[in-house]
Design a protein around this motif. Structure first.
Motif, PDB file in Angstrom:
ATOM      1  N   ALA A 157       0.817  -1.219   0.000  1.00  0.00           N
ATOM      2  CA  ALA A 157       0.000   0.000   0.000  1.00  0.00           C
ATOM      3  C   ALA A 157       0.849   1.268   0.000  1.00  0.00           C
ATOM      4  CB  ALA A 157      -0.935   0.000   1.189  1.00  0.00           C
TER       5      ALA A 157
ATOM      6  N   GLY B  77      -6.268  -0.935  23.044  1.00  0.00           N
ATOM      7  CA  GLY B  77      -6.130  -0.658  21.619  1.00  0.00           C
ATOM      8  C   GLY B  77      -7.382   0.005  21.088  1.00  0.00           C
TER       9      GLY B  77
ATOM     10  N   VAL C 226     -11.126  -2.124  15.437  1.00  0.00           N
ATOM     11  CA  VAL C 226     -11.777  -3.248  16.107  1.00  0.00           C
ATOM     12  C   VAL C 226     -12.088  -2.907  17.566  1.00  0.00           C
ATOM     13  CG1 VAL C 226     -11.548  -5.672  16.710  1.00  0.00           C
ATOM     14  CG2 VAL C 226     -10.729  -4.864  14.480  1.00  0.00           C
TER      15      VAL C 226
ATOM     16  N   ASP D 223      -4.944   3.615  24.369  1.00  0.00           N
ATOM     17  CA  ASP D 223      -4.056   3.443  23.215  1.00  0.00           C
ATOM     18  C   ASP D 223      -2.795   4.264  23.402  1.00  0.00           C
ATOM     19  OD1 ASP D 223      -4.814   2.353  20.050  1.00  0.00           O
ATOM     20  OD2 ASP D 223      -2.906   3.351  20.435  1.00  0.00           O
ATOM     21  N   ILE D 224      -1.710   3.714  22.924  1.00  0.00           N
ATOM     22  CA  ILE D 224      -0.418   4.386  23.046  1.00  0.00           C
ATOM     23  C   ILE D 224      -0.319   5.583  22.100  1.00  0.00           C
ATOM     24  CG2 ILE D 224       0.702   2.927  21.334  1.00  0.00           C
ATOM     25  CD1 ILE D 224       3.147   2.884  23.118  1.00  0.00           C
TER      26      ILE D 224
ATOM     27  N   GLN E 241      -4.143   1.332  12.919  1.00  0.00           N
ATOM     28  CA  GLN E 241      -3.467   1.331  11.621  1.00  0.00           C
ATOM     29  C   GLN E 241      -4.160   2.243  10.615  1.00  0.00           C
ATOM     30  OE1 GLN E 241      -2.577  -2.703  10.119  1.00  0.00           O
ATOM     31  NE2 GLN E 241      -2.821  -3.424  12.210  1.00  0.00           N
TER      32      GLN E 241
ATOM     33  N   TYR F 109      -2.649   4.612   7.042  1.00  0.00           N
ATOM     34  CA  TYR F 109      -3.251   4.915   5.730  1.00  0.00           C
ATOM     35  C   TYR F 109      -4.536   5.749   5.813  1.00  0.00           C
ATOM     36  CZ  TYR F 109      -5.976   0.599   6.653  1.00  0.00           C
ATOM     37  OH  TYR F 109      -6.775  -0.367   7.203  1.00  0.00           O
TER      38      TYR F 109
ATOM     39  N   ILE G 155     -10.351   2.019   1.334  1.00  0.00           N
ATOM     40  CA  ILE G 155     -10.615   0.617   1.691  1.00  0.00           C
ATOM     41  C   ILE G 155     -11.852   0.226   0.885  1.00  0.00           C
ATOM     42  CG2 ILE G 155     -11.002  -1.006   3.597  1.00  0.00           C
ATOM     43  CD1 ILE G 155     -10.180   1.193   5.547  1.00  0.00           C
TER      44      ILE G 155
ATOM     45  N   ASP H 182     -13.318  -3.070   1.114  1.00  0.00           N
ATOM     46  CA  ASP H 182     -13.998  -4.297   1.538  1.00  0.00           C
ATOM     47  C   ASP H 182     -14.674  -4.168   2.892  1.00  0.00           C
ATOM     48  OD1 ASP H 182     -11.665  -4.145   2.961  1.00  0.00           O
ATOM     49  OD2 ASP H 182     -11.017  -6.199   2.599  1.00  0.00           O
TER      50      ASP H 182
ATOM     51  N   VAL I  47      -0.520   0.228  27.870  1.00  0.00           N
ATOM     52  CA  VAL I  47      -0.840  -0.715  28.937  1.00  0.00           C
ATOM     53  C   VAL I  47       0.391  -1.571  29.186  1.00  0.00           C
ATOM     54  CG1 VAL I  47      -2.250  -2.690  29.604  1.00  0.00           C
ATOM     55  CG2 VAL I  47      -3.275  -0.777  28.364  1.00  0.00           C
TER      56      VAL I  47
ATOM     57  N   ALA J  88      -5.180  -5.210  20.339  1.00  0.00           N
ATOM     58  CA  ALA J  88      -3.880  -4.541  20.207  1.00  0.00           C
ATOM     59  C   ALA J  88      -3.284  -4.620  18.802  1.00  0.00           C
ATOM     60  CB  ALA J  88      -2.898  -5.105  21.223  1.00  0.00           C
ATOM     61  N   GLY J  89      -4.048  -5.165  17.840  1.00  0.00           N
ATOM     62  CA  GLY J  89      -3.600  -5.156  16.437  1.00  0.00           C
ATOM     63  C   GLY J  89      -2.244  -5.787  16.250  1.00  0.00           C
TER      64      GLY J  89
ATOM     65  N   MET K 210       5.042  -1.170  14.237  1.00  0.00           N
ATOM     66  CA  MET K 210       4.320  -1.880  15.291  1.00  0.00           C
ATOM     67  C   MET K 210       5.191  -2.969  15.904  1.00  0.00           C
ATOM     68  SD  MET K 210       0.419  -2.047  13.931  1.00  0.00           S
ATOM     69  CE  MET K 210      -0.405  -1.626  15.458  1.00  0.00           C
TER      70      MET K 210
ATOM     71  N   ASP L 230      -6.567  -7.943  14.678  1.00  0.00           N
ATOM     72  CA  ASP L 230      -5.299  -8.449  14.137  1.00  0.00           C
ATOM     73  C   ASP L 230      -4.429  -9.202  15.147  1.00  0.00           C
ATOM     74  OD1 ASP L 230      -5.948  -7.347  11.740  1.00  0.00           O
ATOM     75  OD2 ASP L 230      -4.125  -6.126  11.537  1.00  0.00           O
TER      76      ASP L 230
ATOM     77  N   ILE M 165     -10.493  -6.062   8.749  1.00  0.00           N
ATOM     78  CA  ILE M 165     -11.308  -5.265   9.660  1.00  0.00           C
ATOM     79  C   ILE M 165     -12.651  -5.966   9.858  1.00  0.00           C
ATOM     80  CG2 ILE M 165     -12.455  -3.029   9.909  1.00  0.00           C
ATOM     81  CD1 ILE M 165     -10.083  -1.899   8.191  1.00  0.00           C
TER      82      ILE M 165
HETATM   83  C1  LIG Z   1      -1.671  -0.091   4.340  1.00  0.00           C
HETATM   84  C2  LIG Z   1      -2.720  -0.996   4.906  1.00  0.00           C
HETATM   85  C3  LIG Z   1      -3.879  -1.246   4.177  1.00  0.00           C
HETATM   86  C4  LIG Z   1      -4.895  -2.058   4.692  1.00  0.00           C
HETATM   87  N1  LIG Z   1      -6.032  -2.266   3.964  1.00  0.00           N
HETATM   88  C5  LIG Z   1      -7.044  -3.019   4.487  1.00  0.00           C
HETATM   89  C6  LIG Z   1      -8.263  -3.239   3.749  1.00  0.00           C
HETATM   90  O1  LIG Z   1      -8.430  -2.760   2.604  1.00  0.00           O
HETATM   91  N2  LIG Z   1      -9.244  -3.978   4.336  1.00  0.00           N
HETATM   92  C7  LIG Z   1      -9.102  -4.543   5.583  1.00  0.00           C
HETATM   93  O2  LIG Z   1     -10.040  -5.184   6.073  1.00  0.00           O
HETATM   94  N3  LIG Z   1      -7.940  -4.377   6.284  1.00  0.00           N
HETATM   95  C8  LIG Z   1      -6.919  -3.637   5.763  1.00  0.00           C
HETATM   96  N4  LIG Z   1      -5.753  -3.478   6.470  1.00  0.00           N
HETATM   97  C9  LIG Z   1      -5.630  -4.152   7.769  1.00  0.00           C
HETATM   98  C10 LIG Z   1      -6.399  -3.393   8.849  1.00  0.00           C
HETATM   99  O3  LIG Z   1      -5.919  -2.068   8.953  1.00  0.00           O
HETATM  100  C11 LIG Z   1      -6.227  -4.126  10.155  1.00  0.00           C
HETATM  101  O4  LIG Z   1      -6.813  -5.405  10.027  1.00  0.00           O
HETATM  102  C12 LIG Z   1      -6.921  -3.368  11.294  1.00  0.00           C
HETATM  103  O5  LIG Z   1      -6.331  -2.100  11.496  1.00  0.00           O
HETATM  104  C13 LIG Z   1      -6.853  -4.181  12.569  1.00  0.00           C
HETATM  105  O6  LIG Z   1      -7.512  -3.453  13.559  1.00  0.00           O
HETATM  106  P1  LIG Z   1      -7.208  -3.661  15.088  1.00  0.00           P
HETATM  107  O7  LIG Z   1      -8.132  -2.719  15.779  1.00  0.00           O
HETATM  108  O8  LIG Z   1      -7.249  -5.105  15.391  1.00  0.00           O
HETATM  109  O9  LIG Z   1      -5.693  -3.234  15.292  1.00  0.00           O
HETATM  110  P2  LIG Z   1      -4.851  -1.919  14.947  1.00  0.00           P
HETATM  111  O10 LIG Z   1      -5.496  -1.099  13.902  1.00  0.00           O
HETATM  112  O11 LIG Z   1      -3.490  -2.419  14.714  1.00  0.00           O
HETATM  113  O12 LIG Z   1      -4.897  -1.099  16.307  1.00  0.00           O
HETATM  114  C14 LIG Z   1      -4.321  -1.612  17.477  1.00  0.00           C
HETATM  115  C15 LIG Z   1      -4.040  -0.464  18.422  1.00  0.00           C
HETATM  116  O13 LIG Z   1      -3.637  -1.016  19.676  1.00  0.00           O
HETATM  117  C16 LIG Z   1      -2.655  -0.202  20.238  1.00  0.00           C
HETATM  118  N5  LIG Z   1      -1.891  -0.979  21.230  1.00  0.00           N
HETATM  119  C17 LIG Z   1      -1.269  -2.172  21.067  1.00  0.00           C
HETATM  120  N6  LIG Z   1      -0.695  -2.586  22.209  1.00  0.00           N
HETATM  121  C18 LIG Z   1      -0.962  -1.628  23.126  1.00  0.00           C
HETATM  122  C19 LIG Z   1      -0.642  -1.460  24.512  1.00  0.00           C
HETATM  123  N7  LIG Z   1       0.092  -2.362  25.181  1.00  0.00           N
HETATM  124  N8  LIG Z   1      -1.078  -0.346  25.138  1.00  0.00           N
HETATM  125  C20 LIG Z   1      -1.801   0.597  24.471  1.00  0.00           C
HETATM  126  N9  LIG Z   1      -2.147   0.486  23.165  1.00  0.00           N
HETATM  127  C21 LIG Z   1      -1.724  -0.603  22.506  1.00  0.00           C
HETATM  128  C22 LIG Z   1      -1.832   0.215  19.042  1.00  0.00           C
HETATM  129  O14 LIG Z   1      -1.104   1.393  19.318  1.00  0.00           O
HETATM  130  C23 LIG Z   1      -2.899   0.407  17.960  1.00  0.00           C
HETATM  131  O15 LIG Z   1      -3.339   1.748  17.863  1.00  0.00           O
HETATM  132  C24 LIG Z   1      -4.729  -2.675   5.970  1.00  0.00           C
HETATM  133  C25 LIG Z   1      -3.554  -2.440   6.688  1.00  0.00           C
HETATM  134  C26 LIG Z   1      -2.553  -1.611   6.182  1.00  0.00           C
HETATM  135  C27 LIG Z   1      -1.318  -1.361   6.973  1.00  0.00           C
END
Ligand SMILES: Cc1cc2nc3c(=O)[nH]c(=O)nc-3n(C[C@H](O)[C@H](O)[C@H](O)COP(=O)(O)OP(=O)(O)OC[C@H]3O[C@@H](n4cnc5c(N)ncnc54)[C@H](O)[C@@H]3O)c2cc1C
Ligand code: FES
Lengths: 106, 345
Positions: free
Chosen positions: A43, B13, B17, B36-37, B44, B49, B54, B56, B89, B122-123, B256, B292, B303
């Motif tokens: 990306a 996080g 999600v 969140d940190i 993400q 981005y 997006i 889907d 955390v 926490a992705g 990350m 994630d 997502i």
């Molecule tokens: C360039 C790019 C394009 C993408 N395109 C798509 C798409 O088209 N369709 C799709 O479905 N998915 C896409 N994805 C994937 C999608 O972004 C992820 O699946 C989604 O962000 C996951 O969400 P999440 O909430 O699980 O985690 P994240 O978005 O990773 O968020 C997790 C958060 O937890 C925080 N965290 C972690 N540990 C700690 C801690 N100990 N203390 C405090 N905070 C903490 C982090 O700082 C972060 O902000 C893409 C990803 C990228 C990088």
């Protein structure tokens, strides 16, 4: 058939077959070529698919677009022939392309 | 120490999600605090981005990363979740029993929570500054090399080299220039991603001779015992030069890293948390993992999958928070009860 050669920082070269329309990054990942991480999956958002394009291929490959230049700021040891391989599409003119992978991706 | 915050659930996080989990929990009358940190919500999508499309997300033929986050924030507004941003955390300690779990959650800012369930969203882990691959840089970290500025005073009267071309690099150049002995900004090209007005202010300072701008990249560090004396640099024309400095701030964006998640006593598989696919609960009853960060047979890091996981996890969280209540299945379309919670009935 279109072939692309990846040379790692130690000089080991791997030549693989590439599909027209795929990116150079995808070609590396599909063929298990080491040295390209591609954390963001192509990306143009991570700069971990950084390659150096071999000099004689630079004009055929072309220069990075503005967004890619910005992303290259996050790569290390950026050189004039640096590109992000997810932004290079394989086309027939690139048959034989040689790129070098850096010692470390970001 | 601050007082302990008592709540139903702590969500670790605030990515897409974690945000949607607020919605699914809220419909079941479960109150949540999110940590969140990052200084902003959206994980993400917001950090990596924000402007990219997006394709889907069901029901949205196209939405940008930021657009999705803005919509999620609107969607969860009725539930009044509390956000604790710029905090990591560090500890999750079980206090209760497997049938009646309770946890203490502590952040690096000292904020302490007690709750009945923890949802780990926490992705890919916590966002942390990228370290440039310069040999021996570790030796200088926290003494001469800083990836973030905690106390500006610590940098007073020092000769500071700031590396990078984005907003962090430019903002700190401008903030530190008045108190530093000398500030040098180094970037690999004479173009900057940072906001144009900061770039303009920086160029004015350079013109007036109040700071330096160098084009090139740092390739090595010179100094001893963590005390930097100079950065060894390479110009784009291949020239090699040194910049004398006793502090360096590299700003190469964020990456990350799993971080403290590994220290909470949860089973891990290749840096991911295995969960069941009925409740998305971890090896510790009462701790859930969605998005994630989790893994199970067939997992897709989308997502969409995370949203589904949030809905199912919320059902089980309900049992821990309201053990005596029976859960009724309801639609937001037709249930006046749910619509009241959403503030639309
Ligand atoms: C360039 C790019 C394009 C993408 N395109 C798509 C798409 O088209 N369709 C799709 O479905 N998915 C896409 N994805 C994937 C999608 O972004 C992820 O699946 C989604 O962000 C996951 O969400 P999440 O909430 O699980 O985690 P994240 O978005 O990773 O968020 C997790 C958060 O937890 C925080 N965290 C972690 N540990 C700690 C801690 N100990 N203390 C405090 N905070 C903490 C982090 O700082 C972060 O902000 C893409 C990803 C990228 C990088
Ligand atoms: S794969 Fe992330 S920038 Fe190319």
């Amino acid at each position: 058939m279109t072939k692309i050669t990846f040379v790692d920082f130690q000089g080991t070269s791997r030549t693989v077959e590439a599909e027209i329309g795929a990116t150079v990054m995808e070609t590396a990942v599909r063929n298990g070529v080491p040295g390209i991480e591609a954390e963001c999956g192509g990306a143009c958002a991570c700069a971990t698919c950084h390659v150096y394009v071999e000099e004689q291929w630079r004009s055929a490959v072309g220069e990075p677009a503005a967004m890619e230049e910005d992303m290259l700021d996050f790569a290390s040891d950026v050189r004039p022939n640096s590109r992000l391989s997810c932004q290079i599409k394989v086309k027939p003119e690139l048959d034989g392309l040689v790129v070098h992978t850096p010692e470390r991706q970001g | 120490m601050t007082e302990t915050i008592e709540t139903d659930v702590v969500i670790i996080g605030a990515g897409p999600v974690g945000l949607f989990a607020v919605f699914e929990l809220g419909l079941l009358d479960i109150k949540a605090h999110l940590i969140d940190i990052l200084p902003k919500v959206g994980g993400q999508c917001a950090e990596l981005y924000p402007e990219k499309p997006i394709y889907d997300i069901p029901g949205f033929p196209i939405v940008t990363g930021m657009g999705l986050v803005d919509n999620l924030m609107k969607q969860i507004e009725p539930f009044g979740a509390t956000f604790h941003l710029s905090q990591m955390v560090t500890e999750v300690t079980p206090l209760g029993t497997p049938v009646a779990p309770r946890f203490r959650v502590v952040t690096d800012a000292g904020t302490t929570f007690e709750c009945k369930s923890v949802v780990v969203a926490a992705g890919g882990g916590s966002f942390q500054p990228k370290k440039p691959p310069i040999a021996g840089i570790e030796e200088f970290e926290e003494k001469s090399v800083f990836y973030a500025v905690r106390k500006m005073e610590a940098l007073r009267d020092r000769s500071i080299l700031i590396v990078g071309g984005g907003d962090s690099a430019l903002d700190w150049t401008l903030n530190l220039q008045p108190i530093a002995r000398r500030v040098t900004l180094m970037h690999r090209r004479d173009e900057f991603r940072a906001a144009p007005h900061s770039v303009e202010r920086m160029r004015k300072l350079v013109e007036k001779g109040e700071m330096d701008l160098r084009i090139g990249q740092v390739s090595g560090l010179r100094g001893a015992d963590g005390r930097m004396e100079a950065a060894l640099c390479k110009g784009n024309d291949g020239s090699v030069f040194e910049i004398a400095c006793d502090a360096m701030l590299p700003f190469f964006g964020l990456t990350m890293k799993l971080g403290p998640v590994a220290e909470w006593g949860l089973n891990l598989h290749e840096n991911l948390i295995p969960v069941d696919t009925e409740k998305f609960e971890t090896s510790t009853p009462g701790i859930f993992a969605i998005g994630d960060i989790n893994t199970y047979p067939g997992k897709l890091k989308l997502i969409l999958s995370g949203f589904h996981e949030a809905a199912l996890a919320a059902q089980k969280v309900h049992r821990y928070v309201y053990p005596e209540k029976k859960l009724l299945f309801q639609y937001t379309t037709s249930s006046t009860n749910l619509q009241k919670k959403l503030g639309v009935a």
